[in-house]
Design a protein around this motif. Sequence first.
Motif, PDB file in Angstrom:
ATOM      1  N   MET A 148      38.453  36.195  39.545  1.00 35.90           N
ATOM      2  CA  MET A 148      38.944  36.348  40.901  1.00 35.90           C
ATOM      3  C   MET A 148      39.034  34.988  41.592  1.00 35.90           C
ATOM      4  SD  MET A 148      37.578  38.797  43.981  1.00 35.90           S
ATOM      5  CE  MET A 148      37.974  40.282  43.074  1.00 35.90           C
ATOM      6  N   ASN A 149      40.085  34.811  42.372  1.00 38.76           N
ATOM      7  CA  ASN A 149      40.253  33.592  43.151  1.00 38.76           C
ATOM      8  C   ASN A 149      38.996  33.381  44.007  1.00 38.76           C
ATOM      9  OD1 ASN A 149      40.949  32.022  45.593  1.00 38.76           O
ATOM     10  ND2 ASN A 149      43.001  32.010  44.721  1.00 38.76           N
ATOM     11  N   PRO A 150      38.409  32.169  43.985  1.00 33.82           N
ATOM     12  CA  PRO A 150      37.184  31.923  44.759  1.00 33.82           C
ATOM     13  C   PRO A 150      37.344  32.175  46.262  1.00 33.82           C
ATOM     14  CG  PRO A 150      37.628  30.090  43.261  1.00 33.82           C
ATOM     15  CD  PRO A 150      38.807  31.012  43.192  1.00 33.82           C
ATOM     16  N   GLU A 151      38.529  31.918  46.805  1.00 36.06           N
ATOM     17  CA  GLU A 151      38.746  32.190  48.228  1.00 36.06           C
ATOM     18  C   GLU A 151      38.706  33.692  48.512  1.00 36.06           C
ATOM     19  OE1 GLU A 151      38.978  29.957  50.799  1.00 36.06           O
ATOM     20  OE2 GLU A 151      38.411  28.539  49.222  1.00 36.06           O
ATOM     21  N   LEU A 152      39.233  34.477  47.606  1.00 37.24           N
ATOM     22  CA  LEU A 152      39.196  35.928  47.760  1.00 37.24           C
ATOM     23  C   LEU A 152      37.760  36.432  47.612  1.00 37.24           C
ATOM     24  CD1 LEU A 152      40.897  38.410  48.313  1.00 37.24           C
ATOM     25  CD2 LEU A 152      41.320  38.607  45.857  1.00 37.24           C
TER      26      LEU A 152
ATOM     27  N   GLY B 134      44.720  44.094  53.929  1.00 42.55           N
ATOM     28  CA  GLY B 134      43.995  43.784  52.695  1.00 42.55           C
ATOM     29  C   GLY B 134      44.919  43.640  51.504  1.00 42.55           C
ATOM     30  N   GLY B 135      45.939  44.490  51.430  1.00 44.32           N
ATOM     31  CA  GLY B 135      46.919  44.390  50.348  1.00 44.32           C
ATOM     32  C   GLY B 135      47.649  43.059  50.379  1.00 44.32           C
ATOM     33  N   GLU B 136      48.027  42.638  51.584  1.00 42.99           N
ATOM     34  CA  GLU B 136      48.697  41.333  51.727  1.00 42.99           C
ATOM     35  C   GLU B 136      47.773  40.189  51.331  1.00 42.99           C
ATOM     36  OE1 GLU B 136      51.884  40.502  52.313  1.00 42.99           O
ATOM     37  OE2 GLU B 136      52.234  42.655  52.145  1.00 42.99           O
ATOM     38  N   MET B 137      46.512  40.296  51.723  1.00 43.35           N
ATOM     39  CA  MET B 137      45.544  39.260  51.364  1.00 43.35           C
ATOM     40  C   MET B 137      45.372  39.191  49.844  1.00 43.35           C
ATOM     41  SD  MET B 137      42.772  39.995  54.385  1.00 43.35           S
ATOM     42  CE  MET B 137      41.523  38.859  53.836  1.00 43.35           C
ATOM     43  N   ALA B 138      45.243  40.343  49.207  1.00 49.54           N
ATOM     44  CA  ALA B 138      45.074  40.383  47.753  1.00 49.54           C
ATOM     45  C   ALA B 138      46.301  39.791  47.060  1.00 49.54           C
ATOM     46  CB  ALA B 138      44.833  41.819  47.293  1.00 49.54           C
ATOM     47  N   ARG B 139      47.473  40.138  47.547  1.00 50.63           N
ATOM     48  CA  ARG B 139      48.715  39.598  46.979  1.00 50.63           C
ATOM     49  C   ARG B 139      48.754  38.077  47.132  1.00 50.63           C
ATOM     50  NH1 ARG B 139      51.789  42.769  49.656  1.00 50.63           N
ATOM     51  NH2 ARG B 139      51.713  44.431  48.149  1.00 50.63           N
ATOM     52  N   LYS B 140      48.369  37.600  48.312  1.00 48.02           N
ATOM     53  CA  LYS B 140      48.366  36.163  48.596  1.00 48.02           C
ATOM     54  C   LYS B 140      47.489  35.398  47.605  1.00 48.02           C
ATOM     55  CE  LYS B 140      46.662  32.948  52.092  1.00 48.02           C
ATOM     56  NZ  LYS B 140      45.998  32.848  53.400  1.00 48.02           N
ATOM     57  N   TYR B 141      46.369  36.012  47.195  1.00 47.16           N
ATOM     58  CA  TYR B 141      45.448  35.343  46.276  1.00 47.16           C
ATOM     59  C   TYR B 141      45.677  35.696  44.823  1.00 47.16           C
ATOM     60  CZ  TYR B 141      43.057  33.622  50.357  1.00 47.16           C
ATOM     61  OH  TYR B 141      42.746  32.975  51.530  1.00 47.16           O
ATOM     62  N   GLY B 142      46.858  36.257  44.522  1.00 39.01           N
ATOM     63  CA  GLY B 142      47.275  36.434  43.142  1.00 39.01           C
ATOM     64  C   GLY B 142      46.743  37.663  42.427  1.00 39.01           C
TER      65      GLY B 142
ATOM     66  N   PRO C  83      46.843  41.265  40.777  1.00 39.82           N
ATOM     67  CA  PRO C  83      47.941  42.001  40.144  1.00 39.82           C
ATOM     68  C   PRO C  83      48.393  43.194  40.979  1.00 39.82           C
ATOM     69  CG  PRO C  83      45.906  42.179  38.848  1.00 39.82           C
ATOM     70  CD  PRO C  83      45.617  41.295  40.002  1.00 39.82           C
ATOM     71  N   ALA C  84      49.616  43.600  40.788  1.00 37.27           N
ATOM     72  CA  ALA C  84      50.214  44.683  41.589  1.00 37.27           C
ATOM     73  C   ALA C  84      49.427  45.976  41.497  1.00 37.27           C
ATOM     74  CB  ALA C  84      51.662  44.917  41.138  1.00 37.27           C
ATOM     75  N   ASP C  85      48.841  46.283  40.339  1.00 34.60           N
ATOM     76  CA  ASP C  85      48.092  47.539  40.222  1.00 34.60           C
ATOM     77  C   ASP C  85      46.760  47.502  40.972  1.00 34.60           C
ATOM     78  OD1 ASP C  85      47.192  45.710  38.360  1.00 34.60           O
ATOM     79  OD2 ASP C  85      47.077  47.116  36.705  1.00 34.60           O
ATOM     80  N   VAL C  86      46.328  46.332  41.402  1.00 25.91           N
ATOM     81  CA  VAL C  86      45.126  46.216  42.248  1.00 25.91           C
ATOM     82  C   VAL C  86      45.537  46.275  43.711  1.00 25.91           C
ATOM     83  CG1 VAL C  86      43.248  44.688  42.984  1.00 25.91           C
ATOM     84  CG2 VAL C  86      43.785  44.918  40.570  1.00 25.91           C
ATOM     85  N   VAL C  87      46.655  45.598  44.038  1.00 21.65           N
ATOM     86  CA  VAL C  87      47.133  45.535  45.418  1.00 21.65           C
ATOM     87  C   VAL C  87      47.518  46.930  45.862  1.00 21.65           C
ATOM     88  CG1 VAL C  87      48.897  44.594  46.954  1.00 21.65           C
ATOM     89  CG2 VAL C  87      47.905  43.164  45.187  1.00 21.65           C
TER      90      VAL C  87
END
Length: 173
Positions: free
Chosen positions: A88-92, A159-167, A169-173
């Motif tokens: 997971m991205n450290p910022e996320l 939250g979906g936008e934040m997850a997308r921003k940090y890369g 995958p679509a099935d998580v977003v």
Amino acid sequence: KEGRNIRTFEQVTGVEVVIDETPGAVVLSAFDPVRREVARIALEKLIEDGRIHPSSIEETVGKVRQELDQTIRAEGAAAVLEIGVSDMNPELATIVGKLKYRTSYGQNSLSHAKEVADIMNVFAGELGLDPVVARRAGLLHDIGKTVSHEVEGPHALIGGEMARKYGEPADVV
């Protein structure tokens, strides 16, 4: 000091200090729970130290912010490790750590997110889905709440936008 220290404290922390007639009680008011926590810890340290003036307020709040930032990063990294997600991205992950300072319906939001990740793992096993993706989605399902006081809209979409921003995958977003 004619309210100077309180005004400085409010300005530096971004938290309103409410002092009413209740003896020994001070209320810290802010929408941002992390700001409130910084203010709470800083106020306790300032009272303990006894030297309260504008420069000590600024210094103490700065130190507390740094300490709390480290704690938030550590909490996020620990949560990610606990649910078994390694990339997971450290910022996320840091955003996940901020959930520690939120509550929803009386429950700590970070504890809730980890419980949801565990439940999603069980669901994935029952449905033949990828358990890592399910746990990841469960952990991240409420991250939009960390900025709900700053951004307009439903926390799920935020939250979906934040997850997308940090890369994520679509099935998580």
